[in-house]
Design a protein around this motif. Structure first.
Motif, PDB file in Angstrom:
ATOM      1  N   LEU A  28       0.809  -1.222   0.000  1.00  0.00           N
ATOM      2  CA  LEU A  28       0.000   0.000   0.000  1.00  0.00           C
ATOM      3  C   LEU A  28       0.842   1.273   0.000  1.00  0.00           C
ATOM      4  CD1 LEU A  28      -2.894  -1.105   2.374  1.00  0.00           C
ATOM      5  CD2 LEU A  28      -3.027  -0.638  -0.077  1.00  0.00           C
ATOM      6  N   GLN A  29       2.160   1.123   0.094  1.00  0.00           N
ATOM      7  CA  GLN A  29       3.048   2.273  -0.088  1.00  0.00           C
ATOM      8  C   GLN A  29       3.258   2.565  -1.572  1.00  0.00           C
ATOM      9  OE1 GLN A  29       3.812   3.507   3.072  1.00  0.00           O
ATOM     10  NE2 GLN A  29       2.560   1.701   3.561  1.00  0.00           N
ATOM     11  N   TYR A  30       2.827   1.634  -2.446  1.00  0.00           N
ATOM     12  CA  TYR A  30       3.107   1.747  -3.878  1.00  0.00           C
ATOM     13  C   TYR A  30       1.870   1.803  -4.763  1.00  0.00           C
ATOM     14  CZ  TYR A  30       7.813   0.362  -2.434  1.00  0.00           C
ATOM     15  OH  TYR A  30       9.040   0.305  -1.817  1.00  0.00           O
ATOM     16  N   ILE A  31       0.782   1.181  -4.342  1.00  0.00           N
ATOM     17  CA  ILE A  31      -0.395   1.099  -5.206  1.00  0.00           C
ATOM     18  C   ILE A  31      -1.641   1.540  -4.441  1.00  0.00           C
ATOM     19  CG2 ILE A  31       0.518  -0.698  -6.716  1.00  0.00           C
ATOM     20  CD1 ILE A  31      -0.958  -2.773  -5.104  1.00  0.00           C
ATOM     21  N   PRO A  32      -2.693   1.979  -5.157  1.00  0.00           N
ATOM     22  CA  PRO A  32      -3.932   2.413  -4.499  1.00  0.00           C
ATOM     23  C   PRO A  32      -4.608   1.261  -3.754  1.00  0.00           C
ATOM     24  CG  PRO A  32      -3.859   3.168  -6.780  1.00  0.00           C
ATOM     25  CD  PRO A  32      -2.738   2.198  -6.620  1.00  0.00           C
TER      26      PRO A  32
END
Length: 305
Positions: A96-100
């Motif tokens: 969740l640091q990279y994608i919605p």
């Protein structure tokens, strides 16, 4: 493995309240994990969540008369906790640091693909039905549309989608292994087992966090109110109430009805992400979302046959 064994039909209102709880509460956890880790180290915050929830569940089980588990049961439950919580949920927190959040929920919903494949090649040696195999291919096709780098403009680097999806793939593999391994191990009573799993998962997550994140035991004291509120929500509604509702459904609802959470949760996650986190999906992602959901439905139908 917990199955529906109730000899009498459950109260319809209770059934739908529990189902709605799993739909909404588990669907909302993606957004609240995002809020919890937005400005805080993700593995550290995830470890705090499971340590608090695990402690509450363990002492609740003991206070309500559950017997103290044996050493074998503790080791078994701890191993499952590492697979389900340290690895699977830790990977989700990192993803969740990279994608919605909506995309993360959709990729996570492909868990039946991992269960189907692992049970086929390793655990059960059972060939899936043709319908389930069709769902497997659909699901993989949907993932391709979801993680195309051009779907994530403004979210991070061009490789952000691949990194985030990679974390979830690792997490789904670990969750599937833990799920398939659970019936083969000696585990304590359900609530006690969940408490031990959360404690074990939280302890190992904390140790990993100390090794790779700039944290100490008192880092929680500098967490912003938004992160603390999300942490409290996840402990109470995600880990305790959501889990209790799911466990009750596993004993009282049909597998077909229970399995519907796998394709309702992503819809809830996408709606909440759009409303409260300003997330949006490209047309390609929406196509992928529809394909993934269709694939999960086919796998579920094929497995139930």
């Amino acid at each position: 493995m917990v199955t529906s064994t109730a000899s009498t039909s459950p109260n319809r209102l209770t059934l739908w309240l529990a189902l709605t709880s799993v739909y909404i509460l588990w669907g909302s956890t993606y957004l609240f994990i995002h809020f919890m880790t937005e400005h805080m180290p993700p593995l550290y915050m995830a470890s705090i969540r499971f340590l608090v929830a695990g402690t509450l569940l363990y002492f609740y089980a003991r206070l309500t008369g559950t017997a103290r588990p044996s050493r074998e049961q503790v080791v078994s439950a701890g191993a499952i906790g590492v697979l389900l919580l340290t690895i699977a949920n830790g990977c989700l927190a990192m993803a969740l640091q990279y994608i919605p959040t909506g995309v993360a929920a959709l990729i996570t919903s492909t868990l039946p693909i991992f269960l189907l494949t692992l049970n086929w090649v390793s655990f059960g040696k059972t060939r899936p039905s043709n319908l389930a195999l069709g769902g497997l291919l659909l699901g993989l096709t949907g993932i391709f549309f979801l993680i195309k780098p051009d779907n994530f403009q403004g979210v991070g680097s061009a490789n952000a989608s691949l990194i985030g999806a990679g974390f979830i793939m690792i997490g789904n593999t670990s969750w599937a292994i833990g799920t398939l391994l659970s019936p083969r191990l000696a585990l304590p009573a359900q609530i006690m087992s969940s408490g031990i799993q959360m404690l074990a998962g939280g302890i190992v997550l904390m140790l990993i966090s100390f090794c790779i994140e700039p944290v100490s035991l008192d880092t929680i004291t500098v967490a912003p109110p938004k992160a603390l509120g999300a942490l409290l929500y996840l402990v109470l509604f995600g880990s305790i109430i959501g889990f209790s509702s799911y466990s009750w459904l596993a004993r009282n609802a049909s597998p077909q009805l229970l399995s519907t959470y796998a394709y309702v949760n992503p819809v809830v996650a996408m709606m909440l992400g759009a409303l409260f986190a300003g997330e949006s999906l490209s047309p390609s992602s929406l196509i992928g979302a529809g394909i993934v959901v269709a694939g999960v439905v086919l796998i579920t139908l094929g497995r139930n046959r």
